[in-house]
Design a protein around this motif. Structure first.
Motif, PDB file in Angstrom:
ATOM      1  N   ARG A   1     -27.372   0.069   0.756  1.00 41.49           N
ATOM      2  CA  ARG A   1     -26.794   0.465  -0.540  1.00 41.49           C
ATOM      3  C   ARG A   1     -26.714   1.991  -0.643  1.00 41.49           C
ATOM      4  O   ARG A   1     -25.726   2.567  -1.090  1.00 41.49           O
ATOM      5  N   LEU A   2     -27.754   2.641  -0.135  1.00 39.17           N
ATOM      6  CA  LEU A   2     -27.790   4.120  -0.179  1.00 39.17           C
ATOM      7  C   LEU A   2     -26.700   4.691   0.724  1.00 39.17           C
ATOM      8  O   LEU A   2     -26.000   5.643   0.369  1.00 39.17           O
ATOM      9  N   VAL A   3     -26.505   4.078   1.894  1.00 38.67           N
ATOM     10  CA  VAL A   3     -25.449   4.551   2.806  1.00 38.67           C
ATOM     11  C   VAL A   3     -24.081   4.386   2.137  1.00 38.67           C
ATOM     12  O   VAL A   3     -23.236   5.277   2.183  1.00 38.67           O
ATOM     13  N   GLN A   4     -23.891   3.244   1.458  1.00 39.32           N
ATOM     14  CA  GLN A   4     -22.616   3.042   0.755  1.00 39.32           C
ATOM     15  C   GLN A   4     -22.414   4.131  -0.300  1.00 39.32           C
ATOM     16  O   GLN A   4     -21.301   4.644  -0.488  1.00 39.32           O
ATOM     17  N   LYS A   5     -23.508   4.523  -0.944  1.00 40.17           N
ATOM     18  CA  LYS A   5     -23.393   5.607  -1.950  1.00 40.17           C
ATOM     19  C   LYS A   5     -22.943   6.900  -1.277  1.00 40.17           C
ATOM     20  O   LYS A   5     -22.069   7.623  -1.780  1.00 40.17           O
ATOM     21  N   PHE A   6     -23.498   7.183  -0.091  1.00 38.48           N
ATOM     22  CA  PHE A   6     -23.087   8.408   0.629  1.00 38.48           C
ATOM     23  C   PHE A   6     -21.607   8.324   1.022  1.00 38.48           C
ATOM     24  O   PHE A   6     -20.904   9.333   1.017  1.00 38.48           O
ATOM     25  N   ILE A   7     -21.158   7.119   1.358  1.00 28.67           N
ATOM     26  CA  ILE A   7     -19.729   6.949   1.697  1.00 28.67           C
ATOM     27  C   ILE A   7     -18.878   7.260   0.457  1.00 28.67           C
ATOM     28  O   ILE A   7     -17.904   8.013   0.517  1.00 28.67           O
ATOM     29  N   ASP A   8     -19.310   6.723  -0.682  1.00 23.47           N
ATOM     30  CA  ASP A   8     -18.569   6.953  -1.937  1.00 23.47           C
ATOM     31  C   ASP A   8     -18.580   8.434  -2.317  1.00 23.47           C
ATOM     32  O   ASP A   8     -17.645   8.933  -2.946  1.00 23.47           O
ATOM     33  N   GLN A   9     -19.637   9.136  -1.896  1.00 25.05           N
ATOM     34  CA  GLN A   9     -19.712  10.580  -2.196  1.00 25.05           C
ATOM     35  C   GLN A   9     -18.959  11.400  -1.143  1.00 25.05           C
ATOM     36  O   GLN A   9     -18.980  12.626  -1.182  1.00 25.05           O
ATOM     37  N   ASP A  10     -18.338  10.696  -0.176  1.00 20.28           N
ATOM     38  CA  ASP A  10     -17.526  11.353   0.870  1.00 20.28           C
ATOM     39  C   ASP A  10     -18.312  12.423   1.631  1.00 20.28           C
ATOM     40  O   ASP A  10     -17.838  13.554   1.847  1.00 20.28           O
ATOM     41  N   MET A  11     -19.524  12.074   2.053  1.00 29.01           N
ATOM     42  CA  MET A  11     -20.314  12.982   2.876  1.00 29.01           C
ATOM     43  C   MET A  11     -19.565  13.285   4.181  1.00 29.01           C
ATOM     44  O   MET A  11     -18.793  12.440   4.670  1.00 29.01           O
ATOM     45  N   ASP A  12     -19.833  14.445   4.782  1.00 27.83           N
ATOM     46  CA  ASP A  12     -19.197  14.768   6.076  1.00 27.83           C
ATOM     47  C   ASP A  12     -19.849  13.959   7.197  1.00 27.83           C
ATOM     48  O   ASP A  12     -19.202  13.512   8.127  1.00 27.83           O
ATOM     49  N   VAL A  13     -21.178  13.788   7.091  1.00 25.01           N
ATOM     50  CA  VAL A  13     -21.919  13.032   8.103  1.00 25.01           C
ATOM     51  C   VAL A  13     -22.998  12.230   7.372  1.00 25.01           C
ATOM     52  O   VAL A  13     -23.573  12.710   6.384  1.00 25.01           O
ATOM     53  N   ILE A  14     -23.238  11.029   7.843  1.00 24.61           N
ATOM     54  CA  ILE A  14     -24.318  10.199   7.295  1.00 24.61           C
ATOM     55  C   ILE A  14     -25.333   9.958   8.409  1.00 24.61           C
ATOM     56  O   ILE A  14     -24.960   9.700   9.563  1.00 24.61           O
ATOM     57  N   VAL A  15     -26.611  10.094   8.044  1.00 20.97           N
ATOM     58  CA  VAL A  15     -27.691   9.873   9.011  1.00 20.97           C
ATOM     59  C   VAL A  15     -28.593   8.780   8.453  1.00 20.97           C
ATOM     60  O   VAL A  15     -28.855   8.732   7.238  1.00 20.97           O
ATOM     61  N   VAL A  16     -29.071   7.907   9.347  1.00 19.71           N
ATOM     62  CA  VAL A  16     -29.953   6.815   8.909  1.00 19.71           C
ATOM     63  C   VAL A  16     -31.133   6.683   9.872  1.00 19.71           C
ATOM     64  O   VAL A  16     -30.959   6.824  11.089  1.00 19.71           O
ATOM     65  N   SER A  17     -32.312   6.437   9.306  1.00 20.40           N
ATOM     66  CA  SER A  17     -33.451   5.958  10.099  1.00 20.40           C
ATOM     67  C   SER A  17     -33.606   4.485   9.735  1.00 20.40           C
ATOM     68  O   SER A  17     -34.288   4.143   8.769  1.00 20.40           O
ATOM     69  N   PRO A  18     -32.966   3.581  10.445  1.00 22.91           N
ATOM     70  CA  PRO A  18     -32.880   2.175  10.007  1.00 22.91           C
ATOM     71  C   PRO A  18     -34.259   1.492  10.008  1.00 22.91           C
ATOM     72  O   PRO A  18     -34.935   1.467  11.033  1.00 22.91           O
ATOM     73  N   VAL A  19     -34.635   0.971   8.845  1.00 20.15           N
ATOM     74  CA  VAL A  19     -35.983   0.381   8.751  1.00 20.15           C
ATOM     75  C   VAL A  19     -36.104  -0.814   9.690  1.00 20.15           C
ATOM     76  O   VAL A  19     -37.159  -1.005  10.319  1.00 20.15           O
ATOM     77  N   VAL A  20     -35.027  -1.586   9.794  1.00 23.73           N
ATOM     78  CA  VAL A  20     -35.002  -2.709  10.760  1.00 23.73           C
ATOM     79  C   VAL A  20     -33.664  -2.657  11.491  1.00 23.73           C
ATOM     80  O   VAL A  20     -32.723  -1.981  11.048  1.00 23.73           O
ATOM     81  N   ALA A  21     -33.575  -3.395  12.614  1.00 26.10           N
ATOM     82  CA  ALA A  21     -32.399  -3.269  13.481  1.00 26.10           C
ATOM     83  C   ALA A  21     -31.214  -4.109  13.003  1.00 26.10           C
ATOM     84  O   ALA A  21     -30.066  -3.784  13.293  1.00 26.10           O
TER      85      ALA A  21
END
Ligand code: AHR
Length: 609
Positions: free
Chosen positions: A368-388
């Motif tokens: 959900r947080l990543v989708q929010k970053f997409i909606d905010q049109d970030m230049d780059v998104i980084v994730v430390s995925p809690v599970v695979a």
């Protein structure tokens, strides 16, 4: 190397340049890099040499001295020794036979930095490995063949695979055959004496029966693929698809062959020459944070993407300030806190606008947080995925939005096209290192292990277990007698130990904790029961946090395998490179140590977490 020797080296290179009629640049020689190449017959090696020379040209004061082993391991060993006698500052080696050359590489690494290209050697006696993921390349070739057959509406097809008996070829072939056989495709493999166009053409012209019932030819380089095309044309055979490997540009390179329709597809196999020089200069300039392995990305090339692939910059219009959205796991360990601090500091150092937000360790919250970053049109998104698991939908959304996603620390169980790069540890190797230490510490005796596993479904927990079990599998006397999830937390680690002691008489020889915090959570619980941690039971853990190293020096923990959380500088450098249009490696694997009672005290000092 002393300045005097460097000047001599400079004169020697100058003389060599004049003798070879090369262009002569009047600059002082700062660094001399020895380059030991397996051969200069294969096209891949010729491209590698060109890339090394072209990149080295960009650095005044860097000289290359290149040797050609002509495919002979003994000659390559003496080449390396001769380069050392010249007083080179760093060795780049593309080994002809990595087992045979491991001793001379290890000896050289004791004296100067060594960058190994193409195939990683056993062990870690080198500064940096740069190469492709050969297993992935085999799978990509298999997937491409299946796509072509589906387009032709062919089921139960047969493939003729043209290999050359190299290490890379064998690992690519194994994954290729596994991928296509899962779809009922039969593969007929032949090893060519030479990986050349003429050899491939002559082989098929001499034995056209090899083509009977064949729907696709998979050749392990584009030159053999081109030879197959020439043979089919001479034999007047049509309707057989051809897939190659390497994907180089230039005359009769794979990209041109795909553009011209001479072959149907290729998979790129980058040489790493450009990256090798860049990292060599960083190493010689003692830049910190040099990774241990750079795994280069390979691409599946078809007529519909061959033009786009050749476009220089993948990111256009670098923003003045790079906006990065980072979905981080909420603080669950000391390791995580150190990782977060490193990312934040590096963003400041690189002048990157970082928005780091934390979620509960739930993939639904993180996506959900990543989708929010997409909606905010970030230049780059980084994730430390809690599970695979569970990442495909939001990664698809990011791809549609044209926003690159970098994975830091943990991996996702998705295809490599779904993310731009991974920066983190080799978790399987961390598990192997714990097991190797245990078997070395308690040789030839029954060993009952209590395993404290990390967050269920997380890549570190999955991979550390895989690595540990891979090593003990060959030891019938060593077994994981009990395994339970401690969720990477000290409190949960203590709870697991409490429960074990309540339900069992003590019968454990060693504890394998997937992280320090869980291991540390068990110490007091055991001590209350009269069990001396580190003495009555050997304790291994992963991370290398300060508390664990204090416990190790007090003899309460026996082996701490480092999992470096200080990923900030590498992440921000990768983001900066990406926004300048450079292609990032598929994986950037961090350099890590193992701490035991025999580790020099100096290595415990000045640590940053
Ligand atoms: O993903 C790395 C792991 O996450 C560390 O080993 C652990 O301490 C953290 O929770």
């Amino acid at each position: 190397m002393s300045r005097f020797r460097r000047r001599i080296m400079g004169l020697l290179c100058l003389a060599l340049s004049i003798l070879c009629g090369c262009s002569v640049r009047q600059t002082s020689v700062e660094y001399v890099i020895g380059v030991s190449l397996a051969n200069l017959q294969e096209q891949w090696r010729l491209v590698l040499k060109d890339e090394l020379e072209a990149e080295a040209e960009k650095y005044d004061g860097v000289r290359l001295v290149i040797t050609d082993a002509a495919g002979d391991s003994e000659k390559q060993e003496s080449d390396v020794e001769r380069l050392m006698s010249y007083g080179i500052d760093l060795l780049i080696i593309s080994p002809s036979d990595v087992e045979a050359l491991t001793p001379v590489i290890s000896r050289t690494y004791e004296k100067i930095p060594v960058i190994v290209l193409d195939r990683a050697m056993e062990g870690y006696d080198y500064s940096l490995f740069i190469g492709p993921d050969n297993d992935l390349i085999g799978r990509q070739a298999g997937k491409t063949v299946l796509e072509l057959l589906a387009e032709d509406g062919i089921s139960g097809a047969s493939v003729l695979e043209m290999k050359n008996n190299s290490f890379a070829s064998e690992s690519r072939s194994a994954e290729f055959v596994k991928t296509v056989s899962e779809s009922g495709i039969a593969t007929r493999s032949i090893d060519l004496p030479e990986a050349t166009r003429d050899c491939a053409e002559d082989t098929l012209l001499a034995s056209p029966e090899l083509l009977e019932g064949i729907d696709v030819i998979f050749a392990h380089n584009d030159y053999m693929a081109y030879g197959a095309r020439l043979a089919l044309d001479k034999l007047g055979i049509s309707g057989i698809r051809i897939v190659g490997l390497d994907g180089f540009s230039g005359e009769n390179g794979g990209l041109q062959l795909v553009e011209q329709g001479a072959i149907d597809a290729t998979v790129t196999c980058p040489t790493g020459g450009t990256e090798a020089i860049r990292y060599a200069v960083d190493i010689m300039n003692q830049v910190s944070g040099i990774p241990k392995q750079i795994i280069l990305r390979s691409h599946r090339i078809r007529p519909d993407n061959v033009t786009d692939y050749q476009k220089e910059s993948r990111i256009t219009g670098k923003p003045s300030v790079i906006r990065v959205g980072y979905a981080q796991i909420d603080e669950e360990s000391h390791w995580r806190a150190a990782c977060t601090d490193s990312i934040r500091q590096a963003a400041k150092d690189f002048d990157i606008d970082l928005t780091m937000e934390f979620t509960q360790p739930l993939v639904e919250e993180q996506t959900r947080l990543v989708q929010k970053f997409i909606d905010q049109d970030m230049d780059v998104i980084v994730v430390s995925p809690v599970v695979a698991e569970g990442w495909r939908p939001v990664l698809e959304e990011a791809r549609k939005a044209g926003i690159p996603v970098l994975l830091v620390d943990r991996m996702v169980d998705e295809e490599e096209e779904m993310y731009t790069s991974f920066i983190g540890a080799d978790f399987e190797e961390e598990g192997r290192r714990c097991a190797r230490w245990l078997l070395h510490e308690l040789p030839g005796q029954p060993i009952r292990v209590l395993e404290l596993t990390g967050t269920e479904g997380s890549s570190p927990a999955q991979s550390r277990k895989i690595g540990f079990e891979e090593v003990i599998d060959g030891e019938p006397e060593c077994e994981i007698a009990y395994s339970a999830c401690g969720d990477f937390s000290r409190e949960e680690g203590g709870r697991v130990m409490q429960e074990y002691l309540e339900e069992h008489n003590w019968d454990i020889d060693a504890i394998f904790a997937h992280n320090d915090d869980m291991a540390l959570g068990t110490l007091e619980i055991m001590a209350e029961q009269g069990i001396r941690p580190g003495m009555d039971v050997k304790i291994m853990s992963v991370d290398g946090t300060s508390d664990a190293l204090v416990a190790l020096q007090a003899g309460k923990v026996n082996c701490v395998v480092e999992c470096n959380p200080l990923l900030g500088p590498q992440l921000m450098k990768a983001i900066t490179d990406l926004m300048q249009g450079k292609e990032l490696p598929l994986r950037i694997i961090t350099d890590e140590s193992v701490f035991t009672k025999d580790t020099p005290r100096s290595q415990f000092q000045n640590r940053k977490y």
